[in-house]
Design a protein around this motif. Structure first.
Motif, PDB file in Angstrom:
ATOM      1  N   VAL A 315     -38.106 -54.534 -38.304  1.00  0.00           N
ATOM      2  CA  VAL A 315     -37.398 -55.853 -37.551  1.00  0.00           C
ATOM      3  C   VAL A 315     -36.102 -56.121 -38.336  1.00  0.00           C
ATOM      4  O   VAL A 315     -36.223 -56.177 -39.481  1.00  0.00           O
ATOM      5  CB  VAL A 315     -38.362 -56.986 -37.694  1.00  0.00           C
ATOM      6  N   GLY A 316     -35.141 -56.327 -37.501  1.00  0.00           N
ATOM      7  CA  GLY A 316     -33.704 -56.748 -38.138  1.00  0.00           C
ATOM      8  C   GLY A 316     -32.892 -55.692 -38.204  1.00  0.00           C
ATOM      9  O   GLY A 316     -31.527 -55.659 -38.060  1.00  0.00           O
ATOM     10  N   ARG A 318     -30.817 -51.827 -36.745  1.00  0.00           N
ATOM     11  CA  ARG A 318     -30.235 -51.678 -35.501  1.00  0.00           C
ATOM     12  C   ARG A 318     -30.422 -50.125 -35.298  1.00  0.00           C
ATOM     13  O   ARG A 318     -30.149 -49.376 -36.317  1.00  0.00           O
ATOM     14  CB  ARG A 318     -28.656 -52.109 -35.429  1.00  0.00           C
ATOM     15  N   GLY A 339     -36.543 -55.821 -25.434  1.00  0.00           N
ATOM     16  CA  GLY A 339     -35.265 -56.523 -25.050  1.00  0.00           C
ATOM     17  C   GLY A 339     -34.071 -55.579 -24.817  1.00  0.00           C
ATOM     18  O   GLY A 339     -34.027 -54.339 -25.065  1.00  0.00           O
ATOM     19  N   GLU A 358     -24.398 -55.844 -22.392  1.00  0.00           N
ATOM     20  CA  GLU A 358     -25.941 -55.794 -22.391  1.00  0.00           C
ATOM     21  C   GLU A 358     -26.593 -55.377 -21.421  1.00  0.00           C
ATOM     22  O   GLU A 358     -26.232 -55.678 -20.235  1.00  0.00           O
ATOM     23  CB  GLU A 358     -26.521 -56.955 -22.987  1.00  0.00           C
ATOM     24  N   ASP A 360     -30.644 -53.436 -20.201  1.00  0.00           N
ATOM     25  CA  ASP A 360     -32.114 -52.844 -20.798  1.00  0.00           C
ATOM     26  C   ASP A 360     -32.503 -51.615 -20.020  1.00  0.00           C
ATOM     27  O   ASP A 360     -33.339 -50.753 -20.135  1.00  0.00           O
ATOM     28  CB  ASP A 360     -33.289 -53.854 -20.879  1.00  0.00           C
ATOM     29  N   TRP A 374     -29.573 -50.771 -30.219  1.00  0.00           N
ATOM     30  CA  TRP A 374     -30.873 -51.594 -29.991  1.00  0.00           C
ATOM     31  C   TRP A 374     -31.219 -52.300 -31.087  1.00  0.00           C
ATOM     32  O   TRP A 374     -31.573 -51.519 -32.037  1.00  0.00           O
ATOM     33  CB  TRP A 374     -31.878 -50.494 -28.944  1.00  0.00           C
ATOM     34  N   PRO A 375     -31.207 -53.618 -31.045  1.00  0.00           N
ATOM     35  CA  PRO A 375     -31.728 -54.373 -32.309  1.00  0.00           C
ATOM     36  C   PRO A 375     -33.220 -54.430 -32.333  1.00  0.00           C
ATOM     37  O   PRO A 375     -33.853 -54.804 -31.037  1.00  0.00           O
ATOM     38  CB  PRO A 375     -30.982 -55.569 -32.355  1.00  0.00           C
ATOM     39  N   ALA A 376     -34.058 -54.190 -33.284  1.00  0.00           N
ATOM     40  CA  ALA A 376     -35.287 -54.397 -33.244  1.00  0.00           C
ATOM     41  C   ALA A 376     -35.824 -55.740 -33.538  1.00  0.00           C
ATOM     42  O   ALA A 376     -35.673 -56.413 -34.365  1.00  0.00           O
ATOM     43  CB  ALA A 376     -36.220 -53.579 -34.427  1.00  0.00           C
ATOM     44  N   ARG A 377     -36.334 -56.534 -32.443  1.00  0.00           N
ATOM     45  CA  ARG A 377     -36.619 -57.830 -32.583  1.00  0.00           C
ATOM     46  C   ARG A 377     -38.008 -58.189 -32.901  1.00  0.00           C
ATOM     47  O   ARG A 377     -38.050 -59.455 -33.481  1.00  0.00           O
ATOM     48  CB  ARG A 377     -36.158 -58.461 -31.223  1.00  0.00           C
ATOM     49  N   GLU A 378     -38.933 -57.467 -32.449  1.00  0.00           N
ATOM     50  CA  GLU A 378     -40.262 -57.904 -32.729  1.00  0.00           C
ATOM     51  C   GLU A 378     -41.074 -56.550 -33.302  1.00  0.00           C
ATOM     52  O   GLU A 378     -40.589 -55.433 -32.840  1.00  0.00           O
ATOM     53  CB  GLU A 378     -40.904 -58.226 -31.535  1.00  0.00           C
ATOM     54  N   TRP A 382     -42.578 -49.982 -29.063  1.00  0.00           N
ATOM     55  CA  TRP A 382     -41.768 -49.892 -27.983  1.00  0.00           C
ATOM     56  C   TRP A 382     -41.434 -48.892 -27.447  1.00  0.00           C
ATOM     57  O   TRP A 382     -40.854 -47.884 -28.065  1.00  0.00           O
ATOM     58  CB  TRP A 382     -40.634 -51.155 -28.422  1.00  0.00           C
TER      59      TRP A 382
END
Ligand SMILES: [Cu+2]
Length: 413
Positions: A315-316, A318, A339, A358, A360, A374-378, A382
């Motif tokens: 997470v966090g 890119r 996301g 942006e 998806d 793509w940023p890993a948010r959760e 995925w």
């Protein structure tokens, strides 16, 4: 009195040896309109008259001619076995009588007898190719040959491959590098290589019969140029690419910028090369968007889900995904769960910060490239997958939730 006996009394021919045929003809005549005499009557047969012989001969010749004309409109009688070359055609391919031999050879399965190497079931394509330096030039060797390649543990295609892998090895250089690539042809047919999207001297561009004579089986051609651009590019066959690229002749060509500030900010990267396959009854045919030649398997970097790579990140972080339209037919809407991503470059050309956008889902057509961040948010698993659901199956079968153009980004907390 039986009918046979009845007919045997009619007629006037001389006595003859009774034959089976004559008896049957008599039966038929008797059961029809009654005996009317003539050539055959019971145990006696009269010789045919000259006009009768003529009439029968003429009818036979006409029937033969009609059959020949009928066949000529069903099949191409002008083709010999040499023209067709023992081609095995895709089941369901439409081949009317006027299909040329060249068309059949183009669509035909790879002859399994031409295979010179069987890759291990778990072999991966897109392996980095290390150059040797000769007088400041980065020299790479590519060799095209026929191999067996597993796109799934239980599905082995016959492929045309560079350096015995699908996709071919990854060539990675830096903007401004002088590059020389020696291409050797071990295929049963002539070939060339095109450097897709690159600014090169025309003689180095690769289209067979246009800028160069194709490289004959056993031959070598040397391409040399200076990389003036940077970004995501690829190379592929440019002789009958509808056949040769579809059978596996493509690979990534990544050029890093001289100026590191020119690249988007990311922590890790992954290159996604798409491909479509037609594999049936043990034969591999070049997939084409036409009747009977449609693909039934789909791969990312030469593997179908569930044996595609899994990207592991936190997470966090890119992720830079480099999508390459190395396939031949469909526009694949590539979708990332979890996301949106930022489109940072199209066809190798970086977008200025103000022009980035942006999305998806991004439509990756044949020949196109998209660099997206793509940023890993959760945390969690995925998906990256094509949004034409058939392309996320293996021969229409889902395995462990998907297939084909699917891979997983596994995000740790
Ligand atoms: Cu698709």
């Amino acid at each position: 009195m039986s009918e046979h006996e009845h007919t045997s009394h009619v007629g006037h021919g001389r006595e003859n040896t009774p034959g089976e045929g004559a008896g049957r003809a008599g039966d038929a005549a008797g059961s029809g309109h009654g005996a009317r005499g003539g050539m055959v009557a019971g145990n006696t047969v009269s010789p045919p008259t000259r006009p009768q012989l003529l009439a029968v001969s003429l009818a036979s010749v006409l029937a033969l001619a009609a059959a020949g004309i009928f066949c000529a409109f069903q099949t191409n009688l002008s083709l010999s076995a040499r023209d067709v070359g023992g081609a095995v055609m895709p089941p369901g391919a439409i081949m009317p009588y006027d299909t040329p031999g060249g068309s059949m050879r183009d669509m035909a399965a790879i002859d399994p007898r031409r295979v010179s190497y069987t890759a291990p079931s778990d072999a991966r394509g897109d392996q980095p190719l290390e150059p040797r330096i000769e007088n400041g030039v980065k020299v790479f060797d590519l060799e095209a040959s026929v191999i067996k390649w597993n796109i799934l543990p239980d599905v082995q295609v016959t492929a045309y491959a560079y350096n015995r892998q699908v996709p071919g090895p990854r060539i990675r250089i830096t903007e401004g590098d002088r590059v020389r690539v020696n291409v050797t042809n071990r295929l049963p047919e002539a070939t060339t290589v095109h450097w897709h999207g690159l600014i090169v001297p025309n003689a180095m561009d690769g289209p067979a019969g246009i800028t160069q004579e194709p490289i004959q089986p056993g031959g070598t051609y040397t391409y040399e140029f200076t990389a003036k651009q940077h970004g995501t590019y690829f190379y592929h066959s440019h002789r009958e690419p509808d056949r040769q690229q579809a059978l596996g002749l493509y690979g990534a060509f990544i050029i890093d910028p001289k100026d590191q500030a020119a690249r988007p900010v990311y922590d890790l990267e992954y290159t996604v090369q798409l491909q479509e396959w037609l594999h049936r009854q043990g034969y591999t045919f070049p997939a084409m968007m036409m009747e009977g030649a449609m693909p039934n398997y789909f791969t990312i970097n030469g593997k179908a889900y569930p044996v595609t790579d899994t990207i592991r990140m936190k997470v966090g972080q890119r992720l830079l995904l480099r999508f390459i339209g190395s396939h031949n037919n469909f526009v694949h809407p590539m979708h990332v769960h979890g996301g949106p991503f930022m489109v940072a470059a199209t066809d190798g050309n970086p977008l200025p910060a103000t022009a980035r956008y942006e999305k998806d889902t991004i439509n990756v057509g044949p020949g196109e490239r998209y660099d997206v961040v793509w940023p890993a948010r959760e945390p969690g698993k995925w998906l990256v997958h094509c949004h034409m659901p058939h392309h996320s199956t293996n021969n229409n079968v889902e395995v462990r939730g998907a297939g084909g153009l699917t891979m997983i980004i596994d995000v740790a907390p």
